[in-house]
Design a protein around this motif. Structure first.
Motif, PDB file in Angstrom:
ATOM      1  N   ARG A   1       0.842  -1.215   0.000  1.00 21.11           N
ATOM      2  CA  ARG A   1       0.000   0.000   0.000  1.00 21.11           C
ATOM      3  C   ARG A   1       0.872   1.258   0.000  1.00 21.11           C
ATOM      4  N   ILE A   2       1.942   1.220   0.791  1.00 16.71           N
ATOM      5  CA  ILE A   2       2.868   2.364   0.808  1.00 16.71           C
ATOM      6  C   ILE A   2       3.510   2.527  -0.575  1.00 16.71           C
ATOM      7  N   ALA A   3       3.975   1.404  -1.143  1.00 18.06           N
ATOM      8  CA  ALA A   3       4.610   1.453  -2.466  1.00 18.06           C
ATOM      9  C   ALA A   3       3.605   1.921  -3.534  1.00 18.06           C
ATOM     10  N   TRP A   4       2.342   1.534  -3.398  1.00 16.00           N
ATOM     11  CA  TRP A   4       1.290   1.952  -4.342  1.00 16.00           C
ATOM     12  C   TRP A   4       1.147   3.482  -4.330  1.00 16.00           C
ATOM     13  N   LEU A   5       1.176   4.058  -3.122  1.00 18.55           N
ATOM     14  CA  LEU A   5       1.082   5.525  -3.021  1.00 18.55           C
ATOM     15  C   LEU A   5       2.275   6.178  -3.733  1.00 18.55           C
ATOM     16  N   LEU A   6       3.469   5.619  -3.499  1.00 19.01           N
ATOM     17  CA  LEU A   6       4.670   6.188  -4.128  1.00 19.01           C
ATOM     18  C   LEU A   6       4.608   6.060  -5.643  1.00 19.01           C
ATOM     19  N   ALA A   7       4.049   4.948  -6.104  1.00 18.97           N
ATOM     20  CA  ALA A   7       3.945   4.715  -7.555  1.00 18.97           C
ATOM     21  C   ALA A   7       2.959   5.682  -8.203  1.00 18.97           C
ATOM     22  N   HIS A   8       2.111   6.322  -7.385  1.00 16.29           N
ATOM     23  CA  HIS A   8       1.131   7.270  -7.916  1.00 16.29           C
ATOM     24  C   HIS A   8       1.460   8.710  -7.537  1.00 16.29           C
ATOM     25  N   GLY A   9       2.742   8.969  -7.333  1.00 13.42           N
ATOM     26  CA  GLY A   9       3.185  10.350  -7.199  1.00 13.42           C
ATOM     27  C   GLY A   9       3.272  10.909  -5.791  1.00 13.42           C
TER      28      GLY A   9
END
Length: 879
Positions: free
Chosen positions: A47-55
């Protein structure tokens, strides 16, 4: 730092639908209800990585865990997912995050950045000093008890001023000659709390609870500081949210700004976004087991009410255990009321049945466990590292350890004396603390005469008295020793040498601050700590030398792993080590069976788990018998224990267990009744004593013996509860027994108490931990043949020969402490009464507890210490 880009599709590969929904959720507040073994760390990191992947920016993320080990695992996984950008996030425990905040901004509330962090031993030492100054009876009000009450106040964010007001007390911190009202516990706690905080402030020190409480104070009283952190941490993640206490709950709210007036901007992203931070909490209300530490289950139960527009996503697919184990866990936890329905399931298959065993007593239970471990290691090729033994209370480990030693099996005990609590290590760290923070009175006083340099209690008292009178720290008082009245040349010489030593060490530490290992080496050498132990002829001191060597190695490792290493930083890491951080890492083979309490086992998993002591009064604990909320907590603890097992679970119990030096009949745990019977394969369903009792109700048959029950045929020989077939196991010593079951071929001699027993009826009949006479709990005849000479007939397992009447049997049996009664009544005893004890002599009653037949009195026997006595069997006389 700018946003990180990575392929979002790779982050949801292999996730189940609920996990994917949790990873991709876009919103203000999210509760991930993660059942045991449901992959919560995987979901949280993705979930943390998902946020980073979306800017979103890495520097705007704060992730909080409960142990250093969990924080390290999360950081490693994030580095794998997003690369070195993970280093820009704050990923730490609650306490570590608070230390960082207080080091940076604590000056706003009077904390200098070099403050010391007191562990439990330091805090108890400080309370002991305060109690001595206030003439408090530390036998009646122990430092640990007082500290526990203070901790409760801090966890509830009750300040010392609030506590004084509540107790209607006019004490002023630092006041001398104050008399606490006799028997007024509230006033006593309020006064000690106030003085404790006063002395912590003088020493520029905090304890563990202060790290949270003072950070909350900082955020609530300094708007510019709270604004800084609210704008920095736009996305807050909290793992194990069910374990948070009230102070941690308020801290999360303060950091998120949920109670501020700022309105959220749903379109904005990253560090520039205004309004409350997004918050994701992960936890399982069914695993909330730390109420005794102040954890509040309502924090997770009321999440949706506490945070507006909150969403809950439940993770129920388990990737750890077999369906049999999960069915047992589901059946037990389903009995708890007011919980969100959740049913764990797995795709791993049904798996082995749970194995059950009912022993006559704790020694036999431990012997069977040791033998079964030896068997599965030899026959099933199970590595020792894959096996764990778990128990409700530390006291249960004694018989288990004895059995492991007798069977020659390697084991490690988690939660015993921890490395940083060992005396020699504490002494070395006290030197380091005193160098970094000379105002730290507790640690300076600890090392004043360590190693011995002729500075005893009189010298310490003179220095402390001058410090109190002139508002100085203990070390500042040493600097003024020429002005202290009563000082003799015999004292000033070693005191001056100590002062000069500390100055030299402080100068060395400043020059080598980035090399803590070199500072440790210098302290060990110049202080004389190492030399004293090396010269000693005590064999135990050799292992103490090894511990000091290990401390230096830990400091060297810290240097290698920390780019901006400092001595203060090293001390911080040693202060924040938790029980579970001692355990070997994943993939690291300790080569040992792990033994621990169920509370310590939280978050861990093992292929083979032994849950021991499954009896009413042991587990669930006696305290839970009449309290529904405590019983609910005990049931959650059972759920945690069951779900630690991956492949096979064992449940064991004892029919008789010693408590407070008294042998008590134990009923099977209600948790065993709650597990569906078809899930358990009982190797021995009833203990021998239980079968015998059942048989006394039947005039015709002895009853209840199984054909293949080797325990039944041997446990009645000699002393019924004292002897056991489990002595030196033939598995443990390397050779293989010929019998496939657990019979006498696995043990060549009895080693569980056929001689002296601590539970007999000899001269020391009752006292906590004392040894008693030569009898065990009592024998019911010299062998099984006492009950008749017939043999088991057919598969029914019944003995068909007629037996003697029960009354005839009991007449010939030696007196058992189970039936002892001296005729004394708790109503005859008051606090202050004088008594005489057959062994301890004269004593004074300091506490009484009316528990009917199990009433207890606590007696101070002077030099023999304070003892708790079970009244009905205590060899005492009231004077």
């Amino acid at each position: 730092m700018g946003p990180v880009m990575c392929d979002p599709r790779s982050l949801i590969e292999g996730l189940n639908p609920q996990q994917e929904e949790a990873v991709k959720y876009y919103g203000q507040a999210l509760l991930i209800g993660a059942g045991a073994g449901s992959g919560k760390t995987r979901v949280l990191t993705r979930r943390i990585a998902w946020l980073l992947a979306h800017g979103f920016w890495a520097s705007s993320i704060l992730a909080i865990t409960f142990t250093n080990k969990a924080a390290a695992e999360m950081r490693e996984r994030l580095v794998t997912l997003v690369g070195p950008e993970a280093e820009h996030m704050w990923i730490s425990t609650f306490h570590s995050a608070c230390v960082r905040i207080l080091r940076r901004d604590g000056k706003e509330i009077g904390l200098k950045s070099g403050f010391s962090i007191y562990d439990t031993a330091d805090s108890e030492r400080l309370v002991k000093l305060i109690a001595a100054d206030l003439n408090i009876d530390t036998k009646r009000y122990t430092p640990r008890m007082l500290l526990g009450k203070i901790s409760d106040c801090k966890n509830a964010l009750v300040s010392w001023k609030d506590q004084l007001k509540k107790a209607n007390c006019d004490y002023t911190p630092g006041q001398r000659g104050y008399q606490v009202s006799a028997g007024d516990v509230d006033e006593l706690v309020a006064v000690v709390y106030a003085e404790y905080q006063h002395r912590l402030a003088l020493a520029n020190a905090v304890d563990f609870d202060d790290l949270i409480m003072r950070t909350v104070e900082l955020l609530q009283t300094c708007p510019q500081v709270s604004e800084y952190y609210r704008h920095r941490f736009r996305y807050i993640f909290v793992d194990e949210y069910q374990d948070t206490n009230h102070a941690q709950y308020v801290l999360v709210r303060e950091l998120s700004g949920i109670d501020s007036d700022e309105q959220p901007d749903p379109q904005a992203r990253g560090a520039g976004r205004v309004g409350p931070s997004w918050i994701t909490v992960v936890g399982d209300s069914d695993q909330s087991i730390y109420a005794f530490r102040g954890a509040d289950i309502r924090n997770i139960q009321d999440f949706e009410q506490d945070f507006p527009n909150a969403k809950t996503i439940m993770l129920e697919q388990n990737y750890r255990s077999t369906q049999t184990i999960l069915d047992a866990a589901n059946a037990v936890i389903a009995k708890n009321e007011n919980r969100k329905p959740k049913k764990l399931w797995t795709a791993l298959g049904q798996g082995d049945k749970i194995v059950g065993y009912a022993a006559d007593n704790a020694q036999q239970e431990a012997g069977w466990i040791a033998n079964e471990i030896a068997r599965i290691h030899t026959e099933e090729d199970v590595a020792y590292r894959d096996i764990a033994i778990m128990y409700r209370a530390n006291a249960q480990s004694r018989s288990l350890e004895e059995a492991m030693i007798n069977a020659n099996l390697p084991y490690q005990l988690v939660g015993g004396t921890k490395f940083y609590e060992r005396r020699e290590v504490k002494d070395a760290i006290a030197y380091l603390q005193a160098i970094v923070n000379p105002a730290d009175n507790v640690n300076v006083r600890r090392i004043l005469n360590v190693p011995k340099r002729g500075l005893g209690a009189r010298a310490e008292g003179l220095v402390a008295g001058y410090a109190d009178a002139h508002g100085l720290t203990f070390f500042e008082s040493i600097e003024h020793m020429d002005q202290i009245e009563g000082m003799t040349g015999r004292t000033t010489k070693p005191l001056g040498a100590f002062r000069d030593l500390m100055h030299e060490l402080a100068d060395f530490a400043k020059e080598h601050d980035s090399k803590p290992s070199e500072v440790v080496a210098e302290v060990l050498d110049k202080s004389g700590l190492l030399e004293e132990l090396q010269r000693s002829e005590d064999p135990q001191d050799a292992s103490r030398v090894d511990n000091l060597s290990q401390l230096q190695s830990v400091a060297a490792e810290f240097e290698q792993n920390t780019p901006d290493a400092t001595l203060a930083g090293f001390l911080e890491t040693t202060a924040l080590v938790a029980d579970s951080d001692q355990l070997p890492g994943e993939g690291e083979d300790s080569g040992k069976v792990t033994m621990m309490t169920l509370h310590t086992a939280k978050g861990l998993e093992y292929p083979y788990v032994f849950l021991t002591g499954m009896e009413q009064g042991t587990f669930p604990h006696q305290r839970a018998m009449e309290d529904t909320s405590e019983l609910s907590e005990e049931r959650r603890l059972a759920y945690v224990g069951i779900t630690r097992a991956k492949r096979r679970l064992y449940v064991t119990r004892a029919a008789v267990r010693a408590q407070w030096g008294q042998a008590n009949d134990m009923m099977p745990s209600q948790f065993l009744d709650e597990i569906p019977d078809e899930l358990i394969d009982w190797k021995r369903r009833e203990a021998g004593v239980e079968r015998m009792r059942a048989s006394w109700g039947d005039d015709d048959e002895f009853g209840g013996w199984d054909d293949d029950d080797d325990f039944g045929s041997t446990s009645f020989g000699g002393s019924m509860y004292g002897s056991s077939t489990y002595g030196s196991s033939s598995y443990g010593s390397g050779s293989r027994g010929s019998h496939p079951t657990y019979g006498s071929s696995h043990g060549s001699h009895s080693s569980y108490g056929s001689g002296r027993s601590s539970y007999g009826s000899g001269s020391r009949r009752f006292s906590g931990g004392s040894h008693s006479g030569s009898s065990s709990y009592g024998s019911y005849g010299s062998s099984r043949s006492s009950y008749g000479s017939g043999k088991p007939s057919g598969k029914s397992g019944k003995v068909t020969t007629r037996r003697a009447k029960p009354k005839d049997l009991t007449k010939s049996a030696p007196a058992s402490s189970l039936d002892g009664n001296n005729g004394l009544s708790i109503s005859d005893f008051q606090i202050g009464d004088r008594i005489t004890h057959d062994h301890y002599g004269l004593g004074k009653v300091i506490e009484t507890q009316d528990k009917g037949a199990n009433s207890v009195i606590t007696v101070d026997f002077g030099t023999d210490g304070v003892k708790r006595l079970l009244l009905r069997v205590a060899p005492i006389e009231k004077l």
